[in-house]
Enzyme design. Structure first.
Site, PDB file in Angstrom:
ATOM      1  N   HIS A   1      -2.159   7.715  -0.198  1.00  0.00           N
ATOM      2  CA  HIS A   1      -2.414   6.904  -1.549  1.00  0.00           C
ATOM      3  C   HIS A   1      -3.930   6.780  -1.357  1.00  0.00           C
ATOM      4  CE1 HIS A   1       1.306   5.452  -3.440  1.00  0.00           C
ATOM      5  NE2 HIS A   1       1.605   5.579  -2.088  1.00  0.00           N
TER       6      HIS A   1
ATOM      7  N   GLU B   1      -5.684   6.267  -3.627  1.00  0.00           N
ATOM      8  CA  GLU B   1      -6.229   5.183  -4.849  1.00  0.00           C
ATOM      9  C   GLU B   1      -6.145   3.909  -4.449  1.00  0.00           C
ATOM     10  OE1 GLU B   1      -1.822   5.191  -5.250  1.00  0.00           O
ATOM     11  OE2 GLU B   1      -3.415   6.456  -4.555  1.00  0.00           O
TER      12      GLU B   1
ATOM     13  N   CYS C   1       1.716  10.794  -3.797  1.00  0.00           N
ATOM     14  CA  CYS C   1       2.928  10.147  -2.551  1.00  0.00           C
ATOM     15  C   CYS C   1       4.249  11.005  -3.312  1.00  0.00           C
ATOM     16  CB  CYS C   1       2.744   8.761  -2.750  1.00  0.00           C
ATOM     17  SG  CYS C   1       3.865   7.967  -1.336  1.00  0.00           S
TER      18      CYS C   1
END
Length: 301
Positions: free
Chosen positions: A235, A237, A142
Site C-alpha cells: 500500500h 498510498e 494489494c
C-alpha cells in the site's frame, strides 16, 4: 502541474492544506492542454480516505491529470454515503465508451473470500477485460493486484497464518527497469494483508517480471512485459496513520491484533508513527505516470 478534481470533492481541501497543487474543474477548463485521464476504481470501504491517499500521490506529478472515480454497481457500500457516490462516482456502464490513459484498481479487505465468491467479481472481471482495449496502463494495488494477477494470468493467492502488517524493507531486482528509476537500492513500503502470492507462480508466467521484493513481505512489484499491467502487493498510498487506524480498529473489536512490524516508535502503540515511505511512493507513481502512461498513450484518446 496540478491534479484536476471535481470542484466539491472533500479530498480537495485536505490536499490544499498539505500544499498539493490542486486545480478544480472550472479553472482547468480555461487551459489549452490535454490532461492525462486517470480512472480510479475504488473498492475500499472508506472511499473518501482512499481518494485522499491516491490523489495525494497523483498530485505530486509534473503532469496535469484529470481524475474519474468508479465504483461497482453490484456492491452497496456501507461506509460511504449514497450522496457522495451519486455526486462523484460513475459505473462502468457510464464510462465504457470512453478511453483512458490510466486505470488504478485499489485494494479491498476481502482476501479471505475466493475470487468467485466476491459479490462484484463478475463486474470486476468485465472492467478488467474492458481495460485491455480502453486503457493504456493499469495499476493494481494489494487485493486489486492479486485479483488482476488471477484474472489476467491465472496466478492464485494463498492465505497466510497471520496478517502481514507493517513497514518492510524492499530491494530492486533490476534497477534498470523504468518503474524503478530513481529508487534507492533499499526502500520502505507498507503492507496490510492476509494473503500472499508466490514467487514461483509468477516466474512460471513468461509475460510477467518481478521488479522488487522483500525478504519478509515477499513479492512487491510485478509488471507485465508490455507495461500495460502493473501490480503492487503493498500500500504505497497509505499515510502515516493508516496502519494505526487499522490496528486501533481491530484492538477495539477484541481481535487482539499483532503490532504492525517496524511501525510504531519502540513498538509502542501510544507513540505517533512516522511517515518514512513517502519518497518511494511518490517516485513509484510518478514513474508509472511518466513511463507507462504519458510516454505510451496517444495524444488523441
Amino acid at each position: 502541474m496540478p491534479i484536476k478534481v471535481p470542484d466539491l470533492l472533500p479530498a480537495k481541501s485536505k490536499l490544499q492544506d498539505e500544499n498539493i497543487f490542486v486545480m478544480d474543474e472550472s479553472r482547468a477548463f480555461s487551459q489549452d492542454i490535454r490532461p492525462l485521464k486517470i480512472l480510479i476504481l475504488n473498492l475500499m470501504p472508506l472511499k473518501q480516505q482512499t481518494e485522499t491517499h491516491l490523489l495525494r500521490l497523483l498530485g505530486n506529478s509534473p503532469l496535469q491529470i484529470e481524475i474519474g472515480l468508479l465504483h461497482t454497481n453490484t456492491h452497496t457500500s456501507k461506509n460511504t454515503s449514497p450522496e457522495h457516490l451519486k455526486q462523484f462516482y460513475k459505473s462502468i456502464d457510464d464510462v465504457k465508451a470512453n478511453k483512458y490513459d490510466g486505470l488504478i484498481i485499489t485494494g479491498a479487505p476481502i482476501e479471505n473470500l475466493a475470487y468467485e465468491d466476491v459479490n462484484y467479481w463478475e463486474e470486476l472481471t468485465q472492467i478488467m477485460e474492458w481495460s485491455k482495449k480502453n486503457v493504456t496502463s493499469t495499476l493494481h494495488i494489494c487485493w486489486g493486484a492479486m485479483a488482476g494477477l488471477y484474472y489476467h494470468f491465472g496466478v492464485d493467492k494463498y492465505m497466510m497464518d497471520k496478517k502481514l502488517s507493517g513497514i518492510y524493507t524492499h530491494t530492486l531486482n533490476d534497477p534498470r527497469e523504468k518503474l524503478l528509476s530513481g529508487f534507492d537500492e533499499e526502500y520502505l513500503a507498507p503492507h496490510s494483508r492476509h494473503a500472499d502470492i508466490r514467487r514461483e507462480d509468477i516466474e512460471s508466467v513468461p509475460e510477467l517480471k518481478i521488479l522488487s521484493e522483500s525478504d519478509e513481505a515477499g513479492v512487491y512489484l510485478v509488471a507485465s512485459k508490455d507495461g500495460k499491467q502493473i501490480f503492487i502487493t503493498g500500500h504505497p498510498e497509505y499515510d502515516s496513520y493508516t496502519l494505526k487506524k487499522e490496528y486501533d480498529r481491530d484492538e477495539a473489536a477484541g481481535l487482539n491484533p499483532m503490532l504492525p512490524i517496524n511501525y510504531f516508535p519502540n513498538d509502542d502503540p501510544t507513540q505517533q508513527p512516522r511517515l518514512r515511505w513517502r519518497t518511494h511512493s511518490n517516485i513509484l507513481i510518478s514513474n508509472w505516470l511518466n513511463y507507462y502512461v504519458y510516454q505510451e498513450t496517444p495524444y488523441q484518446l
